[in-house]
Design a protein around this motif. Sequence first.
Motif, PDB file in Angstrom:
ATOM      1  N   GLN A 143       0.839  -1.206   0.000  1.00 56.42           N
ATOM      2  CA  GLN A 143       0.000   0.000   0.000  1.00 56.42           C
ATOM      3  C   GLN A 143       0.873   1.256   0.000  1.00 56.42           C
ATOM      4  O   GLN A 143       2.017   1.238   0.478  1.00 56.42           O
ATOM      5  CB  GLN A 143      -0.906   0.014   1.224  1.00 56.42           C
ATOM      6  CG  GLN A 143      -2.037  -1.009   1.154  1.00 56.42           C
ATOM      7  CD  GLN A 143      -3.046  -0.831   2.274  1.00 56.42           C
ATOM      8  OE1 GLN A 143      -2.718  -0.320   3.341  1.00 56.42           O
ATOM      9  NE2 GLN A 143      -4.287  -1.243   2.031  1.00 56.42           N
ATOM     10  N   ALA A 144       0.310   2.325  -0.503  1.00 55.35           N
ATOM     11  CA  ALA A 144       1.015   3.603  -0.482  1.00 55.35           C
ATOM     12  C   ALA A 144       1.423   3.941   0.953  1.00 55.35           C
ATOM     13  O   ALA A 144       0.650   3.742   1.893  1.00 55.35           O
ATOM     14  CB  ALA A 144       0.129   4.702  -1.051  1.00 55.35           C
TER      15      ALA A 144
ATOM     16  N   PRO B  24       2.170   5.361  -5.466  1.00 54.81           N
ATOM     17  CA  PRO B  24       1.695   4.614  -6.648  1.00 54.81           C
ATOM     18  C   PRO B  24       2.592   4.801  -7.868  1.00 54.81           C
ATOM     19  O   PRO B  24       2.764   3.867  -8.666  1.00 54.81           O
ATOM     20  CB  PRO B  24       0.303   5.199  -6.878  1.00 54.81           C
ATOM     21  CG  PRO B  24      -0.155   5.586  -5.495  1.00 54.81           C
ATOM     22  CD  PRO B  24       1.084   6.109  -4.823  1.00 54.81           C
TER      23      PRO B  24
ATOM     24  N   VAL C 130       2.484  -0.553  -6.096  1.00 54.63           N
ATOM     25  CA  VAL C 130       2.057   0.251  -4.955  1.00 54.63           C
ATOM     26  C   VAL C 130       0.611   0.670  -5.188  1.00 54.63           C
ATOM     27  O   VAL C 130       0.309   1.374  -6.154  1.00 54.63           O
ATOM     28  CB  VAL C 130       2.955   1.483  -4.768  1.00 54.63           C
ATOM     29  CG1 VAL C 130       2.553   2.246  -3.509  1.00 54.63           C
ATOM     30  CG2 VAL C 130       4.414   1.070  -4.691  1.00 54.63           C
ATOM     31  N   SER C 131      -0.258   0.246  -4.313  1.00 55.68           N
ATOM     32  CA  SER C 131      -1.671   0.576  -4.450  1.00 55.68           C
ATOM     33  C   SER C 131      -2.012   1.840  -3.669  1.00 55.68           C
ATOM     34  O   SER C 131      -1.439   2.109  -2.612  1.00 55.68           O
ATOM     35  CB  SER C 131      -2.532  -0.584  -3.962  1.00 55.68           C
ATOM     36  OG  SER C 131      -2.307  -0.815  -2.583  1.00 55.68           O
ATOM     37  N   SER C 132      -2.972   2.578  -4.181  1.00 54.50           N
ATOM     38  CA  SER C 132      -3.354   3.843  -3.526  1.00 54.50           C
ATOM     39  C   SER C 132      -4.467   3.633  -2.513  1.00 54.50           C
ATOM     40  O   SER C 132      -5.046   2.577  -2.416  1.00 54.50           O
ATOM     41  CB  SER C 132      -3.792   4.855  -4.574  1.00 54.50           C
ATOM     42  OG  SER C 132      -4.857   4.323  -5.334  1.00 54.50           O
TER      43      SER C 132
END
Length: 124
Positions: free
Chosen positions: A13-14, A88, A122-124
């Motif tokens: 995750q971010a 991200p 990398v997910s927001s």
Amino acid sequence: QVQLVASGGGLVQAGGSLRLSCAASGRTFSSYGVGWFRQAPGKEREFVATINWSGSTTVYAASVKGRFTISRDNAKNTMYLQMSSLKPEDTAVYYCAAANDRGWHSQVSDYAYWGQGTQVTVSS
């Protein structure tokens, strides 16, 4: 000849962190500088960070300075990229690379050997 195997990528995750590793074999690890590059879909491969043979000099791309740390352990024939505060826009395939001399280098063309790449998402 130098063989490089990158590992440590994944989904985060971010704001999170990841540590990439790159194990080297072949030529004496302390005889060459190394670096990390990344390539996002549809974009050119870009410089991330580099370190000289002894670890005394490191150079970073402006986009990662203060968030990423490159290091090497010559006794273990391994280089690392510690990534923190991930965004991200850091999403890419990350490649480790080895030069033909002991200096640090920021250009793709300065590197003779490349690892296979490891995906960082990398997910927001």
